[in-house]
Design a protein around this motif. Sequence first.
Motif, short mmCIF file in Angstrom:
data_model
loop_
_atom_site.label_atom_id
_atom_site.label_comp_id
_atom_site.label_asym_id
_atom_site.label_seq_id
_atom_site.Cartn_x
_atom_site.Cartn_y
_atom_site.Cartn_z
N THR A 83 11.66 -5.96 -5.31
CA THR A 83 11.19 -7.16 -6.00
C THR A 83 10.03 -7.84 -5.29
O THR A 83 9.39 -8.72 -5.86
CB THR A 83 12.33 -8.18 -6.16
N VAL A 84 9.75 -7.45 -4.06
CA VAL A 84 8.69 -8.09 -3.28
C VAL A 84 7.56 -7.10 -3.06
O VAL A 84 7.73 -6.09 -2.40
CB VAL A 84 9.23 -8.58 -1.92
N GLY A 85 6.41 -7.35 -3.64
CA GLY A 85 5.23 -6.54 -3.39
C GLY A 85 5.07 -5.32 -4.28
O GLY A 85 3.98 -5.05 -4.77
N PHE A 86 6.12 -4.57 -4.51
CA PHE A 86 5.98 -3.33 -5.28
C PHE A 86 5.48 -3.55 -6.70
O PHE A 86 4.66 -2.77 -7.18
CB PHE A 86 7.28 -2.52 -5.27
N PRO A 87 5.94 -4.57 -7.41
CA PRO A 87 5.41 -4.78 -8.76
C PRO A 87 3.90 -5.03 -8.79
O PRO A 87 3.27 -4.83 -9.81
CB PRO A 87 6.19 -5.99 -9.27
N ASP A 88 3.33 -5.47 -7.66
CA ASP A 88 1.91 -5.79 -7.61
C ASP A 88 1.03 -4.63 -7.18
O ASP A 88 -0.20 -4.76 -7.14
CB ASP A 88 1.67 -6.97 -6.66
N LEU A 89 1.63 -3.48 -6.81
CA LEU A 89 0.81 -2.35 -6.37
C LEU A 89 -0.04 -1.83 -7.52
O LEU A 89 0.44 -1.65 -8.64
CB LEU A 89 1.69 -1.22 -5.85
N ASP A 90 -1.29 -1.58 -7.22
CA ASP A 90 -2.23 -1.04 -8.20
C ASP A 90 -2.02 0.47 -8.27
O ASP A 90 -2.19 1.16 -7.27
CB ASP A 90 -3.66 -1.37 -7.78
N PRO A 91 -1.66 1.03 -9.44
CA PRO A 91 -1.42 2.46 -9.53
C PRO A 91 -2.65 3.31 -9.22
O PRO A 91 -2.52 4.45 -8.79
CB PRO A 91 -0.95 2.67 -10.97
N ALA A 92 -3.84 2.75 -9.40
CA ALA A 92 -5.05 3.50 -9.07
C ALA A 92 -5.25 3.57 -7.56
O ALA A 92 -5.80 4.54 -7.04
CB ALA A 92 -6.26 2.86 -9.72
N GLU A 93 -4.79 2.56 -6.84
CA GLU A 93 -4.95 2.50 -5.39
C GLU A 93 -3.77 3.12 -4.64
O GLU A 93 -3.92 3.64 -3.54
CB GLU A 93 -5.10 1.04 -4.97
N PHE A 94 -2.59 3.09 -5.25
CA PHE A 94 -1.37 3.60 -4.63
C PHE A 94 -0.61 4.51 -5.61
O PHE A 94 0.54 4.22 -5.97
CB PHE A 94 -0.46 2.44 -4.20
N PRO A 95 -1.19 5.60 -6.05
CA PRO A 95 -0.52 6.43 -7.07
C PRO A 95 0.78 7.06 -6.60
O PRO A 95 1.71 7.22 -7.38
CB PRO A 95 -1.56 7.49 -7.43
N MET A 96 0.87 7.42 -5.31
CA MET A 96 2.10 8.03 -4.81
C MET A 96 3.21 6.99 -4.73
O MET A 96 4.33 7.23 -5.20
CB MET A 96 1.88 8.65 -3.42
N LEU A 97 2.93 5.84 -4.13
CA LEU A 97 3.94 4.80 -4.01
C LEU A 97 4.29 4.21 -5.37
O LEU A 97 5.43 3.79 -5.61
CB LEU A 97 3.47 3.70 -3.06
N TRP A 98 3.33 4.18 -6.27
CA TRP A 98 3.58 3.66 -7.61
C TRP A 98 4.59 4.53 -8.35
O TRP A 98 5.28 4.07 -9.26
CB TRP A 98 2.27 3.57 -8.38
#
Length: 83
Positions: free
Chosen positions: A11-26
């Motif tokens: 709930t902290v930080g992960f929803p804000d990850l940009d899929p273009a910048e972090f495709p693996m973590l996304w």
Amino acid sequence: MARAEAGVEWTVGFPDLDPAEFPMLWALTPYGDAVFNQRQLPLLLAELDRIPAACGGQWVGQARELCQVVERGTHLYLWFVGD
């Protein structure tokens, strides 16, 4: 089989990850599984190097250790198992 015990705070930080910048973590979700092969590990490790502090924690170090296990073997995969 190697495993980690640390969990990810979704709930902290992960929803804000940009899929273009972090495709693996996304690709990680709290409810589904994600599997990474040896060719994907360098991309995942690079993302772990620049992960926002809000998404960090003990799980990052454990994920790095598991990446090393997969890199040293053959026909191994890194699995993140969801709920």
